[in-house]
Structures are given as structure tokens and as C-alpha cells.
Design an enzyme around this catalytic site. Structure first.
Site, PDB file in Angstrom:
ATOM      1  N   HIS A 162       1.006  -0.986   0.505  1.00  0.00           N
ATOM      2  CA  HIS A 162      -0.322  -0.158   0.259  1.00  0.00           C
ATOM      3  C   HIS A 162       0.727   1.119  -0.253  1.00  0.00           C
ATOM      4  O   HIS A 162       1.856   1.207   0.771  1.00  0.00           O
ATOM      5  CB  HIS A 162      -0.931   0.112   1.094  1.00  0.00           C
ATOM      6  CG  HIS A 162      -2.253   1.150   0.935  1.00  0.00           C
ATOM      7  ND1 HIS A 162      -2.164   2.360   1.835  1.00  0.00           N
ATOM      8  CD2 HIS A 162      -3.025   0.596   0.417  1.00  0.00           C
ATOM      9  CE1 HIS A 162      -3.774   2.955   1.524  1.00  0.00           C
ATOM     10  NE2 HIS A 162      -3.945   1.789   0.810  1.00  0.00           N
ATOM     11  N   ASP A 169      -7.995  -5.780  -0.086  1.00  0.00           N
ATOM     12  CA  ASP A 169      -8.770  -6.770  -0.929  1.00  0.00           C
ATOM     13  C   ASP A 169      -8.164  -8.253  -1.408  1.00  0.00           C
ATOM     14  O   ASP A 169      -8.131  -8.469  -1.460  1.00  0.00           O
ATOM     15  CB  ASP A 169      -7.955  -5.700  -1.919  1.00  0.00           C
ATOM     16  CG  ASP A 169      -8.071  -4.295  -2.396  1.00  0.00           C
ATOM     17  OD1 ASP A 169      -9.768  -3.957  -2.468  1.00  0.00           O
ATOM     18  OD2 ASP A 169      -7.961  -3.623  -2.983  1.00  0.00           O
TER      19      ASP A 169
HETATM   20  N1  CMC Z   1       4.009  -7.585  -4.473  1.00  0.00           N
HETATM   21  C1  CMC Z   1       5.404  -7.495  -5.324  1.00  0.00           C
HETATM   22  N2  CMC Z   1       6.420  -6.281  -4.834  1.00  0.00           N
HETATM   23  C2  CMC Z   1       5.772  -5.265  -5.041  1.00  0.00           C
HETATM   24  C3  CMC Z   1       4.445  -4.838  -4.754  1.00  0.00           C
HETATM   25  C4  CMC Z   1       3.526  -5.988  -4.714  1.00  0.00           C
HETATM   26  N3  CMC Z   1       2.123  -6.731  -4.332  1.00  0.00           N
HETATM   27  N4  CMC Z   1       3.817  -3.680  -4.167  1.00  0.00           N
HETATM   28  C5  CMC Z   1       5.092  -3.447  -3.699  1.00  0.00           C
HETATM   29  N5  CMC Z   1       6.347  -3.931  -4.936  1.00  0.00           N
HETATM   30  C6  CMC Z   1       7.607  -3.247  -4.650  1.00  0.00           C
HETATM   31  C7  CMC Z   1       7.286  -2.877  -5.650  1.00  0.00           C
HETATM   32  O1  CMC Z   1       8.509  -3.679  -6.739  1.00  0.00           O
HETATM   33  C8  CMC Z   1       8.727  -1.553  -5.485  1.00  0.00           C
HETATM   34  O2  CMC Z   1      10.334  -2.460  -5.289  1.00  0.00           O
HETATM   35  P1  CMC Z   1      11.878  -2.196  -5.452  1.00  0.00           P
HETATM   36  O3  CMC Z   1      11.212  -0.788  -4.238  1.00  0.00           O
HETATM   37  O4  CMC Z   1      12.488  -2.716  -5.122  1.00  0.00           O
HETATM   38  O5  CMC Z   1      11.179  -1.222  -6.772  1.00  0.00           O
HETATM   39  C9  CMC Z   1       8.204  -1.492  -3.359  1.00  0.00           C
HETATM   40  O6  CMC Z   1       7.589  -2.232  -2.991  1.00  0.00           O
HETATM   41  C10 CMC Z   1       7.427  -0.616  -3.674  1.00  0.00           C
HETATM   42  O7  CMC Z   1       6.279  -0.724  -4.321  1.00  0.00           O
HETATM   43  P2  CMC Z   1       5.761   0.993  -5.220  1.00  0.00           P
HETATM   44  O8  CMC Z   1       5.047   0.528  -6.523  1.00  0.00           O
HETATM   45  O9  CMC Z   1       6.988   2.085  -5.525  1.00  0.00           O
HETATM   46  O10 CMC Z   1       4.257   1.254  -3.818  1.00  0.00           O
HETATM   47  P3  CMC Z   1       3.527   2.135  -4.443  1.00  0.00           P
HETATM   48  O11 CMC Z   1       3.690   3.051  -2.690  1.00  0.00           O
HETATM   49  O12 CMC Z   1       3.689   3.247  -5.565  1.00  0.00           O
HETATM   50  O13 CMC Z   1       2.433   0.957  -5.013  1.00  0.00           O
HETATM   51  C11 CMC Z   1       0.591  -0.029  -4.912  1.00  0.00           C
HETATM   52  C12 CMC Z   1       1.514   0.599  -3.757  1.00  0.00           C
HETATM   53  C13 CMC Z   1      -0.627  -0.353  -3.822  1.00  0.00           C
HETATM   54  C14 CMC Z   1       0.310   0.451  -5.875  1.00  0.00           C
HETATM   55  C15 CMC Z   1       1.477  -1.745  -4.434  1.00  0.00           C
HETATM   56  O14 CMC Z   1       1.682  -2.066  -3.423  1.00  0.00           O
HETATM   57  C16 CMC Z   1       1.055  -2.572  -5.460  1.00  0.00           C
HETATM   58  O15 CMC Z   1       0.961  -2.176  -7.082  1.00  0.00           O
HETATM   59  N6  CMC Z   1       0.196  -3.840  -4.878  1.00  0.00           N
HETATM   60  C17 CMC Z   1      -0.952  -4.897  -5.782  1.00  0.00           C
HETATM   61  C18 CMC Z   1      -1.873  -4.195  -5.504  1.00  0.00           C
HETATM   62  C19 CMC Z   1      -2.951  -3.577  -4.869  1.00  0.00           C
HETATM   63  O16 CMC Z   1      -3.164  -5.069  -4.278  1.00  0.00           O
HETATM   64  N7  CMC Z   1      -3.701  -2.075  -5.071  1.00  0.00           N
HETATM   65  C20 CMC Z   1      -4.430  -2.486  -3.703  1.00  0.00           C
HETATM   66  C21 CMC Z   1      -4.229  -0.908  -2.810  1.00  0.00           C
HETATM   67  S1  CMC Z   1      -5.116  -1.204  -1.234  1.00  0.00           S
HETATM   68  C22 CMC Z   1      -6.789  -0.626  -1.679  1.00  0.00           C
HETATM   69  C23 CMC Z   1      -6.815   1.175  -2.180  1.00  0.00           C
HETATM   70  O17 CMC Z   1      -6.701   1.642  -1.475  1.00  0.00           O
HETATM   71  O18 CMC Z   1      -7.104   1.230  -3.148  1.00  0.00           O
END
Ligand code: CMC
Length: 437
Positions: free
Chosen positions: A314, A372
Site C-alpha cells: 500500500h 483487497d
Molecule cells: N508484490 C511485489 N512487490 C511489490 C508489491 C507487491 N504487491 N507492491 C510493491 N512492491 C514492491 C515494488 O516492486 C517496489 O520495489 P522496489 O523498491 O524494489 O522497486 C516496492 O515494493 C515499492 O513499491 P511501489 O510500487 O513503489 O509502491 P507504491 O506505493 O507506488 O505502490 C501499490 C503501492 C498498492 C500500488 C503496490 O503495492 C501494488 O501494486 N500492490 C498490488 C495492488 C494492490 O493490492 N492494490 C490495492 C491497494 S489497497 C486498495 C486501495 O486503497 O485502493
């Protein structure tokens, strides 16, 4: 709707040095949470912009609605912890709280419940509007279209400068969203639309509109209705997330409330946001068996795979999502009530959670299950197809979008949202006629 009871306070200043110029920027202090450096005069005084793609360090507004402490895993609606609201309150009371700022008195609650109940029907012509969609249209595509179209049906609630019209629009959207979502579902399976019934509560009514058929008596199950109500509470608001910011941005131009909520629905649809519940369930189904979990965990850790564990991670929570804890408990309650023992998806989910929570990759990056992760299993058990999951999220989030939109409209410092950019394109150059290129 009332003004926020408290505004930010001065918290000193920060000095930014650009070249040989020193600029003093005020710091504002909220009630809890990090202070903010007010950079509004940075451009006029320093001729520079701030750069923050994805708004990871940028507060876009003052708000008194929802507070998240991502490190501690805390979520408060108007100061009340989500766990307490999920246990003691119901969705309609939470709607009142989000819109008005305080819990209602018994009389206020009765009046509000009545107002929502009396607005659940949609204009009869809207059912014809539905018929323009293909039967296999995704419910979110239908929701975007139909909610946007409400402004074509309810002309007496589109004047954003009239507080009474704003209130009526809010009640209409909270009340009609279940009707529209249920119609989207019924349309997709070729069953007749079921009209709302005023003697049922909000969640019972929604379940009936989705699962009743005219040929049979429908009996509501209070345990399942209560579980759905709790799911709605958990999704009701989440401060300045992508879809809420979209609603605020759309509203900042003066667009009508129905158009703004349609914009929020469009944004919510993406798999990184509200679409994750659908994606998480599909992933659990694809994994299929606990023996395949290591393979998927390895893929999630491999940057080149492009695969992420859906329902994990998240932007704000760097701890267990407090909503996920309640959702996990609700999931067990629903499966118990339905007599679903040893659900293979639940087994995969629980094992995956255990493995990921102990894996250094997930531990170091502070990736925990989010709301989720368990919501898909719960909604599937309640009888919803995966394509409806995000539509249910939209239904519940509508009140949060409206509360945030109304707060913005009432904020005297509100301006049209207009970010700037760091331009990296070609500098000025002269047009070259096509025969000379
Ligand atoms: N599985 C594997 N690796 C992950 C995941 C995951 N679900 N989420 C983040 N990472 C890694 C990512 O690759 C990155 O690694 P590095 O630092 O080595 O590049 C690091 O963790 C940080 O990720 P980010 O994408 O920079 O973080 P963000 O804050 O931009 O993304 C997120 C948050 C929710 C989009 C992401 O965690 C994700 O894609 N999760 C899966 C989709 C999901 O479950 N979304 C629902 C969110 S909750 C409902 C809502 O409030 O909408």
C-alpha cells in the site's frame, strides 16, 4: 454540511536556499500527523516548482474527514477508529458521520436514514439507458456511464453553489448507488431489475436487488447483510487516494457532483486501486493450491516478471492495513454462516499471507496484506461474481467521495486543481513544411 471544526495552526517555518536567495516557507500543523511545508509562494518568490510525481510527499488540501497513520496501521473516520465503527456502527450512521463530522443523535439518524431510503429508486428512464449497453459490459463501465448520466436526470441537484442542492445530490448518490450497481449486475445476467424495498436496511436491500427474482420469495440473511454492511464501512473513505483526488480535481473546476463521482469511479477501476480486489481473487484462483505458492512468491520478487502479489502493499500503510484485519474476520464469519468449510481459496490466502509476512523481500519493503486481500473471497462467498467487486467498492466509497467533494466546495481557499510540470520536450523551434523534412 458543517465547516471543519478546526483549521491548521502555524508551526514555524522552513528555509529553502535557491542559488543566493533564501526563501522562508511557513509550516502548518494539523491535529495529528506530519506537519506540512506550505510551498505556495515558492514559484512567485523563487521561480521554481516542487517536483513530486505520484504526490508521495505532497498534501493537496486541508481535510478533517479521515486520518491514516500508515506506519502504525491506524485509520480514523472523523477521529473514530475503523475497528470501533466496524463493530458498533452501521453504514448509514458512518455515512452521516463522514458527511456531517459527528455521530448523529437518534433523531438525526432517523431523519437521515429516512432521506436515504426515500431516494433509492432511479428515474424509470434510466432502465432504458441500461439497455444501450452490451450484456457483457463490465459493471464498472456501466457504472461510469450511468452515474455520469444522473446529471441528465436530476437537474434540480446540479447547482454546486446551492447548499440544499448539494445535500440532495449527496443523498441521491448514496441512495441510488446500490440500485445502479444491482441493475448493472442483473443486466449482465439477463434477469429483470428488482426495485428497492423501503422496509429493508441498506445492505439487505442491496442483497435483495442483486439476488432476488420476481418468481420467488427472497429471504434476507441478517448475518450476511451485516457482513456486507461492514464491508461498506471499511471502504467508505480513505483520505486523498487516487479516486478521491480525482473527484476533488474534477470538482475543482465546478463540474456537477454526478460528473465528479463518475470520474472517481473511472479512476477506482484500475488494478492498482479498487480493481485490486478482483485481481487478488483471480490470482488466488490461478495459484489454486498451497503447493504453488512458492512459485508465485518467487515471481512477485522477480522485477522482470512484471507480476505483483495482488492485495499486498500500500502507498500509505507500511504496516498491516487495519481494514484487512476486520475483513479477514468478516471473511471467516461469512464462510462459517454459509457452512463453507476448508475453502481452498481461503487456505491459499492464509498460507500466502503467512509465507509473505515472513519473507525478507516483503518484510524489508513493508508489504502487508491490504483490504483487497480478503475482500474477494468474502464477496465471492456472498454470491458476487468477480466483475462486481470493484462496483461494490465504488458503491461504498461514494460517501467518502461526496464528503471530500463537499468539504472542498466549502473551503474558501479552494482553487481549480492545476499542477505544474518539469518540461523536458524540445525547446522553441520553427515549423518546417512537410516537403522540407
Ligand atoms: N508484490 C511485489 N512487490 C511489490 C508489491 C507487491 N504487491 N507492491 C510493491 N512492491 C514492491 C515494488 O516492486 C517496489 O520495489 P522496489 O523498491 O524494489 O522497486 C516496492 O515494493 C515499492 O513499491 P511501489 O510500487 O513503489 O509502491 P507504491 O506505493 O507506488 O505502490 C501499490 C503501492 C498498492 C500500488 C503496490 O503495492 C501494488 O501494486 N500492490 C498490488 C495492488 C494492490 O493490492 N492494490 C490495492 C491497494 S489497497 C486498495 C486501495 O486503497 O485502493
Amino acid at each position: 454540511m458543517p465547516k471543519p471544526p478546526f483549521a491548521s495552526k502555524s508551526g514555524g517555518s522552513a528555509t529553502v536556499v535557491i542559488g543566493n536567495k533564501s526563501i522562508e516557507l511557513p509550516i502548518s500543523r494539523g491535529t495529528i500527523g506530519p506537519d506540512v511545508v506550505d510551498v505556495r509562494k515558492l514559484y512567485s518568490d523563487g521561480d521554481v516548482f516542487t517536483y513530486d510525481p505520484g504526490f508521495t510527499s505532497t498534501a493537496s488540501c486541508e481535510s478533517a474527514i479521515t486520518y491514516i497513520d500508515g506506519d502504525e496501521g491506524v485509520l480514523l473516520y472523523r477521529g473514530y477508529p475503523i475497528e470501533q465503527l466496524a463493530e458498533h456502527s452501521d453504514f448509514i450512521e458512518v455515512c452521516y458521520l463522514l458527511l456531517h463530522g459527528d455521530l448523529p443523535s437518534a433523531d438525526q439518524l432517523k431523519t437521515f436514514r429516512n432521506a436515504i431510503t426515500r431516494h433509492t429508486m432511479v428515474h424509470e428512464q434510466i432502465s432504458m439507458f441500461f439497455r444501450g449497453f452490451r450484456r457483457d459490459a463490465h459493471p464498472m463501465a456501466v457504472m461510469c456511464g450511468v452515474v455520469g448520466a444522473l446529471s441528465a436526470f436530476y437537474h434540480d441537484s446540479t447547482d454546486i453553489n446551492d447548499p440544499m442542492q448539494r445535500t440532495i445530490a449527496s443523498h441521491r448518490m448514496i441512495a441510488k448507488m446500490p440500485t445502479i450497481a444491482a441493475m448493472a449486475y442483473k443486466y449482465s445476467i439477463g434477469q429483470p431489475f428488482i426495485y428497492p424495498q423501503n422496509n429493508l436496511n441498506y445492505s439487505e436491500n442491496f442483497l435483495r436487488m442483486c439476488f432476488a427474482v420476481p418468481a420467488e420469495e427472497h429471504k434476507s440473511n441478517p448475518v450476511l447483510a451485516r457482513a456486507l454492511d461492514r464491508i461498506f464501512i471499511l471502504h467508505a473513505d480513505h483520505e486523498q487516494n487516487a479516486s478521491t483526488s480525482t473527484v476533488r480535481l474534477a470538482g475543482s473546476s465546478g463540474a456537477n457532483p454526478f460528473a465528479c463521482i463518475a470520474a472517481g469511479i473511472a479512476c477506482l477501476w484500475g488494478p492498482a486501486h479498487g480493481g485490486a480486489n478482483e485481481a487478488a481473487l483471480k490470482m488466488l484462483e490461478e495459484i489454486g493450491h498451497v503447493s504453488r505458492i512458492p512459485e508465485y512468491v518467487a515471481r512477485a520478487k522477480d522485477k522482470n516478471s512484471g507480476f505483483r502479489l495482488m492485495g499486498f502493499g500500500h502507498r500509505v500503510y507500511k504496516n498491516y492495513d487495519p481494514r484487512a484485519k476486520v475483513m479477514q474476520q468478516t471473511c471467516h464469519e461469512v464462510l462459517d454462516e454459509l457452512g463453507i468449510r476448508n475453502d481452498p481459496l481461503l487456505q491459499v490466502a492464509m498460507e500466502l499471507e503467512k509465507i509473505a509476512l515472513n519473507d525478507p523481500y516483503f518484510v524489508e519493503k513493508k508489504l502487508y496484506p491490504n483490504i483487497d486481500f480478503y475482500s474477494g473471497i468474502t464477496l465471492k462467498a456472498l454470491g458476487f461474481p468477480t466483475s462486481m467487486f470493484t462496483a461494490l467498492f465504488a458503491l461504498a466509497r461514494t460517501v467518502g467521495w461526496i464528503a471530500q467533494w463537499a468539504e472542498m466546495i466549502e473551503d474558501p481557499s479552494q482553487k481549480i486543481g492545476r499542477p505544474r510540470q518539469l518540461y523536458v520536450g524540445a525547446p522553441k523551434r520553427d515549423y518546417v513544411p512537410v516537403h522540407k523534412r
